[in-house]
Design a protein around this motif. Structure first.
Motif, PDB file in Angstrom:
ATOM      1  N   LYS A   1     -32.452 -33.249   0.354  1.00  0.00           N
ATOM      2  CA  LYS A   1     -32.171 -33.282  -1.093  1.00  0.00           C
ATOM      3  C   LYS A   1     -30.687 -33.185  -1.413  1.00  0.00           C
ATOM      4  CE  LYS A   1     -36.594 -33.155  -2.387  1.00  0.00           C
ATOM      5  NZ  LYS A   1     -37.441 -31.982  -2.229  1.00  0.00           N
ATOM      6  N   LYS A   2     -29.927 -32.440  -0.600  1.00  0.00           N
ATOM      7  CA  LYS A   2     -28.528 -32.187  -0.936  1.00  0.00           C
ATOM      8  C   LYS A   2     -27.564 -32.892   0.022  1.00  0.00           C
ATOM      9  CE  LYS A   2     -24.994 -29.681  -2.679  1.00  0.00           C
ATOM     10  NZ  LYS A   2     -24.020 -30.677  -3.037  1.00  0.00           N
TER      11      LYS A   2
ATOM     12  N   ALA B   1     -28.164 -36.731   0.494  1.00  0.00           N
ATOM     13  CA  ALA B   1     -27.908 -37.351  -0.824  1.00  0.00           C
ATOM     14  C   ALA B   1     -26.404 -37.453  -1.071  1.00  0.00           C
ATOM     15  CB  ALA B   1     -28.588 -36.529  -1.924  1.00  0.00           C
ATOM     16  N   ASP B   2     -25.662 -36.374  -0.750  1.00  0.00           N
ATOM     17  CA  ASP B   2     -24.191 -36.384  -0.905  1.00  0.00           C
ATOM     18  C   ASP B   2     -23.550 -37.417   0.014  1.00  0.00           C
ATOM     19  OD1 ASP B   2     -24.303 -34.369  -2.750  1.00  0.00           O
ATOM     20  OD2 ASP B   2     -23.357 -32.829  -1.495  1.00  0.00           O
TER      21      ASP B   2
ATOM     22  N   ASP C   1     -20.908 -38.943  10.301  1.00  0.00           N
ATOM     23  CA  ASP C   1     -21.109 -38.365   8.963  1.00  0.00           C
ATOM     24  C   ASP C   1     -21.841 -37.035   9.059  1.00  0.00           C
ATOM     25  OD1 ASP C   1     -20.353 -40.676   7.024  1.00  0.00           O
ATOM     26  OD2 ASP C   1     -21.614 -41.627   8.540  1.00  0.00           O
TER      27      ASP C   1
ATOM     28  N   THR D   1     -33.757 -44.438   1.979  1.00  0.00           N
ATOM     29  CA  THR D   1     -33.080 -45.747   1.914  1.00  0.00           C
ATOM     30  C   THR D   1     -33.903 -46.761   2.711  1.00  0.00           C
ATOM     31  OG1 THR D   1     -31.755 -45.110   3.839  1.00  0.00           O
ATOM     32  CG2 THR D   1     -30.744 -44.761   1.683  1.00  0.00           C
TER      33      THR D   1
ATOM     34  N   LEU E   1     -24.838 -40.060   1.399  1.00  0.00           N
ATOM     35  CA  LEU E   1     -25.198 -41.447   1.038  1.00  0.00           C
ATOM     36  C   LEU E   1     -24.426 -41.953  -0.179  1.00  0.00           C
ATOM     37  CD1 LEU E   1     -29.024 -41.271   1.756  1.00  0.00           C
ATOM     38  CD2 LEU E   1     -27.411 -42.849   2.855  1.00  0.00           C
ATOM     39  N   GLN E   2     -23.971 -41.036  -1.008  1.00  0.00           N
ATOM     40  CA  GLN E   2     -23.136 -41.454  -2.151  1.00  0.00           C
ATOM     41  C   GLN E   2     -21.785 -41.975  -1.682  1.00  0.00           C
ATOM     42  OE1 GLN E   2     -23.050 -38.064  -4.845  1.00  0.00           O
ATOM     43  NE2 GLN E   2     -24.513 -39.090  -6.179  1.00  0.00           N
ATOM     44  N   ARG E   3     -21.336 -41.444  -0.531  1.00  0.00           N
ATOM     45  CA  ARG E   3     -20.031 -41.852  -0.012  1.00  0.00           C
ATOM     46  C   ARG E   3     -20.116 -43.033   0.944  1.00  0.00           C
ATOM     47  NH1 ARG E   3     -19.311 -36.214   0.691  1.00  0.00           N
ATOM     48  NH2 ARG E   3     -19.169 -36.381   2.957  1.00  0.00           N
ATOM     49  N   SER E   4     -21.276 -43.172   1.614  1.00  0.00           N
ATOM     50  CA  SER E   4     -21.406 -44.253   2.594  1.00  0.00           C
ATOM     51  C   SER E   4     -22.844 -44.767   2.613  1.00  0.00           C
ATOM     52  CB  SER E   4     -21.022 -43.714   3.983  1.00  0.00           C
ATOM     53  OG  SER E   4     -21.264 -44.691   4.956  1.00  0.00           O
ATOM     54  N   PRO E   5     -23.024 -46.093   2.454  1.00  0.00           N
ATOM     55  CA  PRO E   5     -24.388 -46.633   2.443  1.00  0.00           C
ATOM     56  C   PRO E   5     -25.023 -46.677   3.835  1.00  0.00           C
ATOM     57  CG  PRO E   5     -22.798 -48.407   2.236  1.00  0.00           C
ATOM     58  CD  PRO E   5     -22.003 -47.131   2.241  1.00  0.00           C
TER      59      PRO E   5
END
Length: 261
Positions: free
Chosen positions: A87-88, A91-92, A200, A124, A94-98
């Motif tokens: 959840k955290k 999620a964080d 990551d 994803t 993935l916001q920076r790297s797809p």
């Protein structure tokens, strides 16, 4: 040096030469106790006599290496921490790297990287991330690639994931090929081999329990170098890194440590 001490030193040297595992990196009292218990069970009173038996008996040697490397595996081990991961943390990230680059270090039978593979397939569905899973024990890696697990290892699987990501073969629960194909398994010695970089997320959970403080400190410093800025290290529930700031991490959440940007 007394006879028992010489015997122990000779055993460590021979075992390191054969297995590439240096027992000097492990807490002596705990490791010696484990080995002595096993040695006594096999009816030996000296380490070198025990080692001679292991050299003659490939099956006993394999079992010994598994015993030493403590291969315990379970999906979503400590489920509440995996919920925070999903959840955290992810999620964080993935916001920076797809497309994430993840390392499950000391993966044992593969339940941890397969847990990650399922989470990312849900989060994803159209992306293929890299999940590298490494362990010291080749025998265990062979089992991990098969993706077959017992009821006890499978107990934390949700109904949704059970129907989507597993099939049943007798009393074994088998991970579906798509989830298995997302994990890359590789032999790797955390204490000796080079580390890749640009991760990551690194998971190293319930692996360092018998390592000396010096070995742990060196390992966590190398993990820091292997992470991207902003990358996260996730450790086990009994492995809080008390000196994480001295090493160079910043606090993220309990048992999650971040490399500063």
């Amino acid at each position: 040096m007394d006879q028992m001490e010489q015997d122990w030193e000779a055993f460590k040297k021979k075992f390191n030469a054969k297995a590439g595992i240096d027992l000097n990196y492990y807490k002596r009292a705990q490791m010696q106790r484990r080995i002595t218990n096993l040695m006594n069970r096999h009816g030996h009173s000296s380490y070198t006599a025990f080692f001679s038996q292991l050299e003659k008996d490939p099956k006993a040697y394999k079992e010994f290496v598994e015993y030493i490397t403590i291969n315990v595996t379970e999906f979503f081990r400590t489920p509440e921490k995996f919920e925070e991961l999903e959840k955290k943390v992810l999620a964080d990230l993935l916001q920076r790297s797809p497309k994430l680059n993840i390392w499950s270090a000391g993966c044992s039978m593969g339940a941890e990287p397969y847990s990650l593979s399922m989470i990312l397939a849900d989060l994803t569905p159209n992306a293929r991330h890299r999940i590298l899973a490494t362990d010291l024990d080749e025998e265990v890696l062979g089992k991990a690639k098969e993706g077959k697990f017992s009821a006890n290892e499978y107990k934390n699987i949700s109904t949704h994931r059970a129907s989507k990501y597993f099939t049943k073969e007798g009393d074994r629960y088998v991970v579906v090929p798509d989830i298995r194909s997302r994990v890359e398994f590789k032999k790797h010695n955390l204490l000796l081999d080079k580390f890749e970089s640009g991760f990551d997320l690194i998971l190293c959970r319930n692996v360092v329990i018998y390592f000396t403080e010096e070995a742990k400190d060196g390992l966590y410093r190398r993990f820091l170098e292997a992470l991207k800025p902003g990358g996260v290290l996730f450790v086990g529930g009994t492995e809080a890194i008390l000196n994480f700031r001295d090493i160079g991490y910043q606090s993220y959440m309990p048992f999650f440590y971040q490399k500063p940007f």
